[in-house]
Design a protein around this motif. Structure first.
Motif, PDB file in Angstrom:
ATOM      1  N   TYR A  20       0.830  -1.216   0.000  1.00 23.61           N
ATOM      2  CA  TYR A  20       0.000   0.000   0.000  1.00 23.61           C
ATOM      3  C   TYR A  20       0.861   1.261   0.000  1.00 23.61           C
ATOM      4  CZ  TYR A  20       0.851  -0.736   5.021  1.00 23.61           C
ATOM      5  OH  TYR A  20       1.438  -0.981   6.241  1.00 23.61           O
ATOM      6  N   GLU A  35       3.023   2.378  -2.335  1.00 27.64           N
ATOM      7  CA  GLU A  35       3.553   1.985  -3.642  1.00 27.64           C
ATOM      8  C   GLU A  35       3.722   3.097  -4.652  1.00 27.64           C
ATOM      9  OE1 GLU A  35      -0.830   1.383  -4.839  1.00 27.64           O
ATOM     10  OE2 GLU A  35       0.338   2.158  -3.169  1.00 27.64           O
ATOM     11  N   SER A  80      -6.249   2.784 -12.182  1.00 27.66           N
ATOM     12  CA  SER A  80      -7.211   1.763 -11.753  1.00 27.66           C
ATOM     13  C   SER A  80      -8.639   2.262 -11.928  1.00 27.66           C
ATOM     14  CB  SER A  80      -6.964   1.372 -10.288  1.00 27.66           C
ATOM     15  OG  SER A  80      -5.681   0.804 -10.122  1.00 27.66           O
ATOM     16  N   GLY A 133      -9.356   2.581  -7.125  1.00 29.34           N
ATOM     17  CA  GLY A 133      -8.408   2.040  -6.152  1.00 29.34           C
ATOM     18  C   GLY A 133      -7.812   3.072  -5.230  1.00 29.34           C
ATOM     19  N   HIS A 147      -4.111   1.214  -4.279  1.00 26.41           N
ATOM     20  CA  HIS A 147      -4.394   0.169  -5.266  1.00 26.41           C
ATOM     21  C   HIS A 147      -4.019   0.608  -6.679  1.00 26.41           C
ATOM     22  CE1 HIS A 147      -7.134  -0.730  -1.848  1.00 26.41           C
ATOM     23  NE2 HIS A 147      -6.760  -1.959  -2.096  1.00 26.41           N
ATOM     24  N   PHE A 166      -2.405   0.049 -10.202  1.00 27.24           N
ATOM     25  CA  PHE A 166      -2.336  -1.223 -10.946  1.00 27.24           C
ATOM     26  C   PHE A 166      -2.170  -0.929 -12.423  1.00 27.24           C
ATOM     27  CE2 PHE A 166      -3.291  -5.773 -10.487  1.00 27.24           C
ATOM     28  CZ  PHE A 166      -3.513  -6.154 -11.796  1.00 27.24           C
ATOM     29  N   TYR A 217       1.485  -5.317 -10.625  1.00 22.43           N
ATOM     30  CA  TYR A 217       0.292  -5.938 -10.053  1.00 22.43           C
ATOM     31  C   TYR A 217       0.055  -5.473  -8.618  1.00 22.43           C
ATOM     32  CZ  TYR A 217       0.807  -8.824 -14.191  1.00 22.43           C
ATOM     33  OH  TYR A 217       0.930  -9.255 -15.501  1.00 22.43           O
ATOM     34  N   GLY A 218      -0.288  -4.184  -8.499  1.00 25.01           N
ATOM     35  CA  GLY A 218      -0.615  -3.629  -7.186  1.00 25.01           C
ATOM     36  C   GLY A 218       0.605  -3.182  -6.443  1.00 25.01           C
ATOM     37  N   GLY A 219       0.296  -2.375  -5.524  1.00 28.34           N
ATOM     38  CA  GLY A 219      -0.848  -1.920  -4.768  1.00 28.34           C
ATOM     39  C   GLY A 219      -1.687  -3.010  -4.124  1.00 28.34           C
ATOM     40  N   ASN A 220      -1.511  -3.224  -2.807  1.00 27.71           N
ATOM     41  CA  ASN A 220      -2.334  -4.169  -2.080  1.00 27.71           C
ATOM     42  C   ASN A 220      -2.503  -3.652  -0.655  1.00 27.71           C
ATOM     43  OD1 ASN A 220      -3.411  -6.500  -0.707  1.00 27.71           O
ATOM     44  ND2 ASN A 220      -2.698  -7.725  -2.440  1.00 27.71           N
ATOM     45  N   GLY A 236       0.350  -9.273  -0.997  1.00 26.83           N
ATOM     46  CA  GLY A 236       0.945  -9.429  -2.315  1.00 26.83           C
ATOM     47  C   GLY A 236       1.869 -10.617  -2.452  1.00 26.83           C
TER      48      GLY A 236
END
Length: 343
Positions: A83, A85, A111, A115, A119, A121, A128-131, A137
């Motif tokens: 998060y 990121e 996103s 997001g 998030h 992306f 692949y994220g952003g989580n 992740g």
């Protein structure tokens, strides 16, 4: 393979004399770190003006990790982030306009405005994220690496996570399977000494995270995460080994965030003197000083870099301001639900 950063252009000094390839590369690293720093400083201003809402986790102080790591990767490699990121996304090549629009929650965001800060992306850039889930992740990274491994693709999956995520079961499960299956996975632990407000020494009995990671049978070592060139060298060594079939590698990036955990955090758990001591190791200032000492940077060049960065961020903000909101009619797009009839 093609670098994710594209063809590098040779710079020249203001006096017309050429500079070394090392100097040109250092200039790229400096530009990339300044771009992240100034982008996030602008986000602070916009958040204070209520232009950006929700959770925002700043990367200020840790720029050397994102830049040093991603400069060793290719466009075919995958990156999985946390998060915190913004820096990873910018270093990976996501346009500042798309990220800023996402921060604003606009439809043109990377996103789709759904997001926000946590998030980001972009599948086209294999980002692949952003989580928002701590350690969330890591299993995703293992899946990406397993897919490449099974298909015989010489790709690397790079997974960023923090020392707080290191304490989660997902890390240990992923590390075990990655080592067991010999997956092409690069674990990049950004150890900034605090899991939210909890100091590392208070939640880990063994604070040498690289030593503990090595117990899974993978190569692991610690890196000065405040030195972008040290990060790049260490990552290059790890990536080369992974591509050669060396299995997963673990890098403990010893770094520090200069700002609080998030914009909501009053930051009362850290000694102010500790923060100031770490600021003396600012990765941007360290590289700038090194380049000055080696006659690879003059004031006019630094001013030019700052000007280019400012122009880019100004344009990103202006575009985000103009961008449309997502129409209400589209709110159910990209949403999957399961209905159960109740009798």
């Amino acid at each position: 393979m093609t670098s994710v950063h594209g063809t590098r252009k040779r710079r020249t000094k203001a006096d017309g004399r050429g500079i070394t390839a090392r100097g040109a590369h250092r200039g790229e690293l400096l530009h990339a770190m300044l771009r992240i720093r100034r982008f996030e400083e602008r986000c602070v201003e916009l958040y204070s003006a209520a232009k950006i809402r929700g959770f925002v986790h700043l990367y200020i102080g840790e720029e050397a990790v994102a830049v040093g790591v991603t400069h060793t990767l290719t466009a075919e490699d995958a990156v999985v982030s946390t998060y915190r990121e913004h820096g990873h996304a910018l270093a990976r090549g996501l346009p500042a306009e798309a990220i800023m629009a996402e921060m604003y929650g606009k439809a043109t965001g990377c996103s789709g405005g759904r997001g926000g800060s946590m998030h980001l992306f972009d599948a086209s850039r294999r980002f692949y994220g952003g989580n928002a889930i701590v350690a969330g992740g890591l299993p995703l990274a293992a899946g990406l690496a397993l897919g490449d491994h099974m298909c015989g693709r010489f790709r690397v999956t790079c997974c960023f996570f923090g020392d707080g995520a290191y304490a989660e079961g997902e890390f240990h499960e992923t590390a075990n399977l990655a080592a067991l299956w010999g997956l092409p996975l690069l674990f990049v632990c950004e150890n900034n000494l605090y899991a939210m407000g909890t100091a590392l020494r208070r939640h880990e009995a063994q604070t040498d995270l690289a030593l503990r990671a090595a117990s899974y049978g993978m190569a692991a070592w610690a890196v000065d995460g405040m030195d972008v060139e040290a990060v790049e060298r260490a990552t290059g060594r790890a990536v080369e080994s992974i591509r050669g079939g060396g299995g997963p590698h673990f890098l403990e990036m010893r770094t520090y965030r200069f700002r609080a955990h998030s914009m909501y955090d009053p930051d009362r758990y850290r000694d102010k003197g500790e923060i100031e001591r770490w600021k003396t190791r600012d990765p941007i200032e360290r590289l700038t000083d090194r380049m000055r000492e080696d006659a690879e940077l003059v004031d006019d060049e630094l001013a030019e870099i700052e000007h280019r960065v400012t122009e880019e961020i100004d344009a990103a903000v202006a575009e985000a301001e103009r961008a449309p909101e997502e129409p209400v009619e589209s709110l159910l797009q990209h949403v999957t639900s399961a209905r159960t009839e109740v009798t």
